[in-house]
Design an enzyme around this catalytic site. Structure first.
Site, mmCIF file in Angstrom:
data_model
loop_
_atom_site.group_PDB
_atom_site.id
_atom_site.type_symbol
_atom_site.label_atom_id
_atom_site.label_comp_id
_atom_site.label_asym_id
_atom_site.label_seq_id
_atom_site.Cartn_x
_atom_site.Cartn_y
_atom_site.Cartn_z
ATOM 1 N NE ARG A 72 9.933 -27.410 55.462
ATOM 2 C CZ ARG A 72 9.350 -28.499 55.965
ATOM 3 N NH1 ARG A 72 10.059 -29.312 56.746
ATOM 4 N NH2 ARG A 72 8.094 -28.771 55.687
ATOM 5 C CG ASP A 74 20.103 -24.963 57.619
ATOM 6 O OD1 ASP A 74 19.084 -25.655 57.723
ATOM 7 O OD2 ASP A 74 21.082 -25.275 56.916
ATOM 8 N NE ARG A 219 25.684 -23.865 57.263
ATOM 9 C CZ ARG A 219 25.196 -23.950 58.502
ATOM 10 N NH1 ARG A 219 23.888 -24.065 58.696
ATOM 11 N NH2 ARG A 219 26.010 -23.913 59.539
#
Length: 288
Positions: A72, A74, A219
């Site tokens: 999934r 972002d 990230r």
């Protein structure tokens, strides 16, 4: 996988269907630019990659379809080969699926391939590894052509220091310090099989593969590596941040612009049926 092989498998699946089978499973590889979307997952009041795909596939299948992805992503994050699957009662030749779905998708989403799979295939739950690349453009001036497709850092980065810290990532660790507060995973331990940081012209690229990733994990790791590259931290700080298991001690999350989901991997019984898609982003022209 050649289309004629796909078509033969589809015909076999159709034959099973006509013998009272209820449905069959199709895997697909999806490429998208995430800039204008709020991530993969379907949400109310905002557009998502999942919603756009489900609308297109449902139209071609002439029935409601749910698409399940290996991961999934972002908001603003991209994918070069997001593996997904859906279950349908509709039979279509491979060419018809590809042309039909892609004709209904916006220009920044495309299906690269589609492949019939055994009924027990599941893009998310059967995946044994997922792989990302993060691309930094390290130059004084901002890009135009690659705007929102790379993370631009104008300050010179110390590649050697970043690589020293990167060497600490591989293995099994509690990645709580690099986990978003909104993460829904029931445990924070992940096993990173490889983490490689290297220069490629003006680009600095992270290639990382693990059995799974926490929300914002890549990230957040990159945010810390960038801080090390700017000499705001030293390489050994990475290990200390990791050991504290506390998100508040790590630097801010890096931009989603430079992050690409590039592949998912499965047990041999499934992987052998999937196409060997080139790794992305293709414009980097990297060896596999």
């Amino acid at each position: 996988m050649p289309s004629q092989i796909n078509d033969q498998i589809l015909k076999d699946a159709a034959a099973i269907y006509t013998n009272n089978a209820q449905s069959y499973t199709l895997a697909l590889g999806i490429e998208f630019l995430g800039t204008h979307y709020r991530g993969w997952q379907r949400q109310k009041e905002v557009i998502s990659i999942q919603e756009m795909l489900e609308n297109a596939i449902s139209s071609v299948a002439n029935e409601p379809v749910e698409v399940v992805a290996a991961g999934r992503t972002d908001a603003s994050v991209h994918a070069g080969n997001m593996v997904a699957h859906f279950v349908t009662q509709a039979y279509r030749p491979t060419y018809n699926w590809l042309r039909g779905i892609n004709s209904l998708l916006p220009d920044d989403i495309a299906v690269r391939w589609i492949c019939p799979m055994p009924a027990d295939f599941h893009a998310r739950f059967k995946a044994i590894a997922r792989r990302y690349r993060y691309v930094i453009l390290n130059q004084p001036t901002r890009p135009a052509i690659l705007n929102h497709q790379v993370t631009h850092i104008h300050d010179p980065l110390d590649l050697a220091a970043m690589q020293e810290a990167t060497a600490m990532i591989e293995g099994s660790h509690d990645f709580s310090s690099f986990r978003a507060a909104a993460c829904q995973s029931n445990q924070p331990v992940r096993t990173v099989s490889h983490a490689r940081l290297f220069a490629h012209g003006a680009f600095i690229v992270m290639d990382i593969q693990a059995n799974g990733f926490l929300h914002h994990m890549v990230r957040n790791i990159m945010g810390t590596l960038i801080a090390i590259g700017k000499h705001e931290l030293v390489p050994t700080d990475f290990l200390q941040i990791l050991a504290k298991k506390d998100r508040t001690v790590a630097p801010p999350t890096a931009s989603g612009d430079g992050l690409y989901f590039i592949n998912a991997y499965y047990p041999d019984k499934f992987q052998s049926l999937l196409p060997d898609a080139p790794l992305t982003p293709l414009w980097l022209n990297l060896p596999e």
